[in-house]
Structure formats: C-alpha cells, structure tokens
Design a protein around this motif. Structure first.
Motif, PDB file in Angstrom:
ATOM      1  N   PRO A 160      42.035  29.437  56.162  1.00  0.00           N
ATOM      2  CA  PRO A 160      40.760  30.167  56.182  1.00  0.00           C
ATOM      3  C   PRO A 160      40.950  31.534  55.507  1.00  0.00           C
ATOM      4  N   VAL A 161      40.042  31.862  54.608  1.00  0.00           N
ATOM      5  CA  VAL A 161      40.118  33.134  53.881  1.00  0.00           C
ATOM      6  C   VAL A 161      38.771  33.842  54.010  1.00  0.00           C
ATOM      7  N   ARG A 162      38.804  35.154  53.864  1.00  0.00           N
ATOM      8  CA  ARG A 162      37.577  35.937  53.929  1.00  0.00           C
ATOM      9  C   ARG A 162      36.836  35.829  52.609  1.00  0.00           C
ATOM     10  N   TRP A 163      35.528  35.695  52.695  1.00  0.00           N
ATOM     11  CA  TRP A 163      34.673  35.573  51.528  1.00  0.00           C
ATOM     12  C   TRP A 163      34.241  36.968  51.092  1.00  0.00           C
ATOM     13  N   LEU A 164      34.666  37.396  49.897  1.00  0.00           N
ATOM     14  CA  LEU A 164      34.355  38.728  49.349  1.00  0.00           C
ATOM     15  C   LEU A 164      34.688  39.856  50.324  1.00  0.00           C
ATOM     16  N   ALA A 165      35.771  39.705  51.067  1.00  0.00           N
ATOM     17  CA  ALA A 165      36.272  40.705  52.025  1.00  0.00           C
ATOM     18  C   ALA A 165      35.298  40.968  53.168  1.00  0.00           C
ATOM     19  N   LEU A 166      34.350  40.071  53.370  1.00  0.00           N
ATOM     20  CA  LEU A 166      33.415  40.183  54.489  1.00  0.00           C
ATOM     21  C   LEU A 166      34.001  39.451  55.696  1.00  0.00           C
ATOM     22  N   PRO A 167      33.451  39.668  56.886  1.00  0.00           N
ATOM     23  CA  PRO A 167      33.998  39.000  58.070  1.00  0.00           C
ATOM     24  C   PRO A 167      33.887  37.474  58.043  1.00  0.00           C
ATOM     25  N   ARG A 168      32.989  36.936  57.246  1.00  0.00           N
ATOM     26  CA  ARG A 168      32.809  35.482  57.171  1.00  0.00           C
ATOM     27  C   ARG A 168      34.036  34.835  56.538  1.00  0.00           C
ATOM     28  N   THR A 169      34.543  33.760  57.148  1.00  0.00           N
ATOM     29  CA  THR A 169      35.687  33.051  56.570  1.00  0.00           C
ATOM     30  C   THR A 169      35.264  31.664  56.125  1.00  0.00           C
ATOM     31  N   LEU A 204      48.157  38.106  49.894  1.00  0.00           N
ATOM     32  CA  LEU A 204      48.053  38.979  48.725  1.00  0.00           C
ATOM     33  C   LEU A 204      46.699  38.821  48.045  1.00  0.00           C
ATOM     34  N   ILE A 205      46.351  37.604  47.648  1.00  0.00           N
ATOM     35  CA  ILE A 205      45.073  37.335  46.997  1.00  0.00           C
ATOM     36  C   ILE A 205      44.538  36.008  47.511  1.00  0.00           C
ATOM     37  N   THR A 206      43.220  35.829  47.406  1.00  0.00           N
ATOM     38  CA  THR A 206      42.596  34.568  47.787  1.00  0.00           C
ATOM     39  C   THR A 206      41.670  34.113  46.672  1.00  0.00           C
ATOM     40  N   ASP A 207      41.313  32.844  46.726  1.00  0.00           N
ATOM     41  CA  ASP A 207      40.402  32.328  45.706  1.00  0.00           C
ATOM     42  C   ASP A 207      38.944  32.677  46.010  1.00  0.00           C
TER      43      ASP A 207
END
Length: 182
Positions: free
Chosen positions: A125-134, A151-154
């Motif tokens: 699970p990754v954060r979408w555009l650095a928002l709390p939503r994953t 480090l980075i996410t897609d």
C-alpha cells in the motif's frame, strides 16, 4: 540559465542510453536525481509560483497605498511561497558516490552506501500523491540498519500515470546501490 534540478542530466537525443547515463565512476560525489520531476510536481510548483506573483502584485498595491506593513506581509508570504515551490521541485531521491539522499519538503535524509542493506521494488500500500489515502502500488524500499524506508512510489507526484518512468528510476537507484554498497 540552466535549471539542472529539473532534469535528470541526460541527453534527449539518446533516450535508450538514459538508463546507463547515471553509471558514475567511483568517487563521483555530485548528487544527481535519476529521473525527471513528474507533471504533477511541476504543475503544483507552477500554481504556487502563480500565487506568489499575485502576492507580489498585492504587495506593490499595498506599498502604493502607503501601507508598509501590508506590503511587507505580502512580500514575506510571497517569498515563503516561492521557496516552497522551488523546494518542491527538488523533492525526491538523489544519488551520488556517497549515498542515497531523500529530499522532502522540510527535511532531507542521507544514508551512506555502507549503511544500505538492500534497495528493491515491492508491492505494498502506498500513499496517493502524498495524501492520507492509500492504494495498492509499487514502492522502492531501502532496507538498511534501521526501519525500512520508502524512497519513491509509483503513485507519488513524480510517477503517477508514468509506470515506465518509475521502473527506469527504480532500476537506476538499484544499480547505484549495487555499484556502491560495500
């Protein structure tokens, strides 16, 4: 004026050679970002700079109206917005012969290569555009002496909607790690 922080230092004429461009010789201590800032990051910075121009114009109007405190406040806020926009363009992962550096909006963390265990891509699970939503996505994760660090996410501002760019950047950072870890 060249804006080297906006590019990945590679030639546009040879996109296939881009992947190997960052293979620096040992001892290269120049920090480089192995990818270009994404369209979301550039759009956000552009909007912040437009806001700053309005604030500067408001400061000129305040100064013409005789309100030095209002003009100073507008100027101060505009300078903060410009600094934030420029810092947001520098955000991301940078590599050099010394280590891997993660630049955030307010904090920069550098991990020397000797403290890096592994760097690999993982589904998580990754954060979408650095928002709390994953959302479910890919992340480049650094495993070192401490807790694993993403480090980075897609799905961040550099790679949202650009899976090929994420794969290329992740491969390049992994190559740097393989070359410089001891």
């Amino acid at each position: 004026m060249p804006l080297s922080f906006l590019t990945d230092q590679s030639s546009e004429a040879a996109p296939t050679a881009r992947h190997h461009h960052h293979a620096a010789p040992d001892g290269d201590d120049r920090w480089t970002r192995p990818y270009r800032p994404g369209p979301w990051r550039v759009a956000i910075a552009s909007l912040l700079l437009v806001l700053a121009s309005y604030l500067l114009f408001a400061g000129v109007i305040e100064a013409a109206a005789g309100s030095a405190s209002g003009a100073g406040a507008c100027l101060g806020v505009a300078v903060l917005v410009i600094a934030g926009a420029l810092r947001s363009l520098r955000m991301g992962v940078w590599v050099s012969g010394r280590g891997v550096r993660q630049v955030g909006l307010l904090r920069t963390t550098t991990v020397p290569w000797r403290r890096v265990g592994t760097i690999r891509t993982a589904q998580q699970p990754v954060r979408w555009l650095a928002l709390p939503r994953t959302v479910q996505g890919q992340a480049l994760v650094l495993h070192g002496t401490g807790e694993p660090r993403t480090l980075i996410t897609d799905h961040n501002a550099d790679f949202l909607g650009r899976p090929e760019a994420f794969d290329l950047a992740a491969d390049t950072v992994e190559e740097w790690a393989a070359r410089h870890r001891r």
